[in-house]
Design a protein around this motif. Structure first.
Motif, PDB file in Angstrom:
ATOM      1  N   ARG A  16    -104.399  44.370 -77.865  1.00  0.00           N
ATOM      2  CA  ARG A  16    -105.481  44.303 -78.765  1.00  0.00           C
ATOM      3  C   ARG A  16    -106.175  45.688 -78.481  1.00  0.00           C
TER       4      ARG A  16
ATOM      5  N   SER B 232    -121.567  37.088 -77.527  1.00  0.00           N
ATOM      6  CA  SER B 232    -120.299  36.697 -76.789  1.00  0.00           C
ATOM      7  C   SER B 232    -119.218  36.296 -78.154  1.00  0.00           C
ATOM      8  N   THR B 233    -119.619  35.998 -79.178  1.00  0.00           N
ATOM      9  CA  THR B 233    -118.653  35.320 -80.194  1.00  0.00           C
ATOM     10  C   THR B 233    -118.895  35.948 -81.472  1.00  0.00           C
ATOM     11  N   SER B 234    -120.069  36.529 -81.973  1.00  0.00           N
ATOM     12  CA  SER B 234    -120.116  37.196 -83.382  1.00  0.00           C
ATOM     13  C   SER B 234    -119.123  38.194 -83.602  1.00  0.00           C
ATOM     14  N   ALA B 235    -118.685  38.270 -84.625  1.00  0.00           N
ATOM     15  CA  ALA B 235    -117.641  39.339 -85.096  1.00  0.00           C
ATOM     16  C   ALA B 235    -118.501  40.600 -85.431  1.00  0.00           C
ATOM     17  N   GLU B 236    -119.939  40.479 -85.439  1.00  0.00           N
ATOM     18  CA  GLU B 236    -120.853  41.669 -85.533  1.00  0.00           C
ATOM     19  C   GLU B 236    -121.235  42.217 -84.307  1.00  0.00           C
ATOM     20  N   SER B 237    -120.886  41.566 -82.973  1.00  0.00           N
ATOM     21  CA  SER B 237    -121.354  42.099 -81.595  1.00  0.00           C
ATOM     22  C   SER B 237    -120.363  42.960 -81.072  1.00  0.00           C
TER      23      SER B 237
ATOM     24  N   VAL C 297    -117.964  41.875 -78.346  1.00  0.00           N
ATOM     25  CA  VAL C 297    -117.018  41.311 -79.222  1.00  0.00           C
ATOM     26  C   VAL C 297    -115.591  42.505 -79.854  1.00  0.00           C
ATOM     27  N   ARG C 298    -116.601  43.397 -80.472  1.00  0.00           N
ATOM     28  CA  ARG C 298    -115.610  44.443 -81.243  1.00  0.00           C
ATOM     29  C   ARG C 298    -114.873  45.382 -80.316  1.00  0.00           C
TER      30      ARG C 298
ATOM     31  N   ARG D  72    -124.514  34.431 -79.451  1.00  0.00           N
ATOM     32  CA  ARG D  72    -124.308  35.662 -80.500  1.00  0.00           C
ATOM     33  C   ARG D  72    -123.536  36.888 -80.073  1.00  0.00           C
TER      34      ARG D  72
ATOM     35  N   ALA E  18    -112.774  39.538 -74.329  1.00  0.00           N
ATOM     36  CA  ALA E  18    -111.052  39.856 -75.274  1.00  0.00           C
ATOM     37  C   ALA E  18    -110.224  39.132 -74.675  1.00  0.00           C
TER      38      ALA E  18
ATOM     39  N   ASP F 161    -107.177  48.367 -81.574  1.00  0.00           N
ATOM     40  CA  ASP F 161    -108.403  48.876 -81.788  1.00  0.00           C
ATOM     41  C   ASP F 161    -108.519  50.568 -81.655  1.00  0.00           C
TER      42      ASP F 161
END
Length: 278
Positions: free
Chosen positions: A265, A191-196, A199-200, A189, A45, A269
């Motif tokens: 952030r 640490s960077t994917s919006a689907e992780s 990350v979310r 994946r 984050a 959320d």
């Protein structure tokens, strides 16, 4: 071996001298890591980029930060190796829900330690609300308060079943030797994917002998043998005090501007979480 780095890591875990490679030491180090080093994705984050090279992972932890499985188990495995333990990396796969792929998918790093008796030991400080102690690699059902676990052979190699009340369903791991390269794609994946989920949701977790404490966004949950108690974190000061005091994550190198951005952030959320729940 990097002796200054080894000693700095040991100091964070509460050691003033180098311990011998015994089973008692293994148990004590495992307990110290899950108590003193948080499972956390605050670094994601904050926009930080990390490797999963073992020495880098040791540096993250030695300077007072946490991480997820690749960092926590990668660092601990390196320390154990420096201390003279026979350490083996294993490819694992955690399932957060029934829809997740089963098997050793590479989204998790597992450790085995051999040479301490007739049975290898499962060592895993990277499961958040998972193990408190290392456990013999043999079929068994056991309790690490507040959760009940099971370990059994599987088609993959081994299956770790979490308590239904826990944060994930279970974990599979394979018996073959693994290396950093087996986890680089998974790390990218996760640490960077919006689907992780990493990350979310900004997450921190730690456990002790009697309880598990988890922070997801602005929701704090403490689970012990009497049940689970949740509360909401209302102010920025309380949020960072909680990270520092409860999760041992004081973030001394993070500027006021970056702290403000992190609080913004998690607050956004949190509003989305409340709206979805309503």
């Amino acid at each position: 071996m990097n002796e200054p780095l080894r000693d700095a890591y040991l100091s964070r875990l509460g050691w003033r001298s180098v311990p011998p490679p015994t089973l008692d030491t293994l148990i004590a180090l495992h307990r110290a890591q899950v108590e003193r080093v948080p499972y956390e994705t605050v670094w994601i984050a904050l926009g930080e980029t990390r490797t999963i090279e073992p020495l880098d992972s040791v540096r993250y932890l030695a300077r007072g930060r946490g991480g997820y499985c690749y960092h926590l188990n990668g660092a601990l495995g390196t320390l154990l190796d420096w201390l003279g333990f026979d350490v083996h990396w294993r490819v694992g796969g955690v399932q957060g829900s029934a829809e997740d792929e089963r098997g050793a998918t590479g989204n998790h790093l597992v450790l085995e330690v051999h040479g301490l008796g007739d049975t290898p030991w499962l060592v895993d400080t990277g499961l958040g609300d998972g193990l408190y102690d290392p456990v013999p690699l043999a079929e068994s059902a056991f309790t690490h308060t507040p959760y009940d676990f099971a370990l059994r052979p599987s088609e993959t190699g081994w299956r770790f079943d979490h308590d239904p009340r826990g944060s994930f369903l279970g974990m599979d791991f394979a018996p073959a030797q693994a290396a950093v390269e087996d986890f680089t794609a998974g790390h990218e994946r996760l640490s960077t994917s919006a689907e992780s989920g990493f990350v979310r949701v900004v997450t921190a977790a730690r456990r002790d002998a009697d309880s598990v404490t988890e922070l997801r966004g602005r929701v704090l949950a403490v689970t012990d043998k009497s049940g689970r108690e949740k509360s909401e974190i209302d102010t920025r000061a309380d949020y960072f005090d909680l990270l520092a005091d409860t999760f041992r994550l004081p973030l001394p190198d993070i500027t006021a501007e970056r702290r403000a951005a992190l609080w913004e952030r998690v607050s956004v959320d949190h509003e989305q979480y409340l709206a979805a729940r309503a």
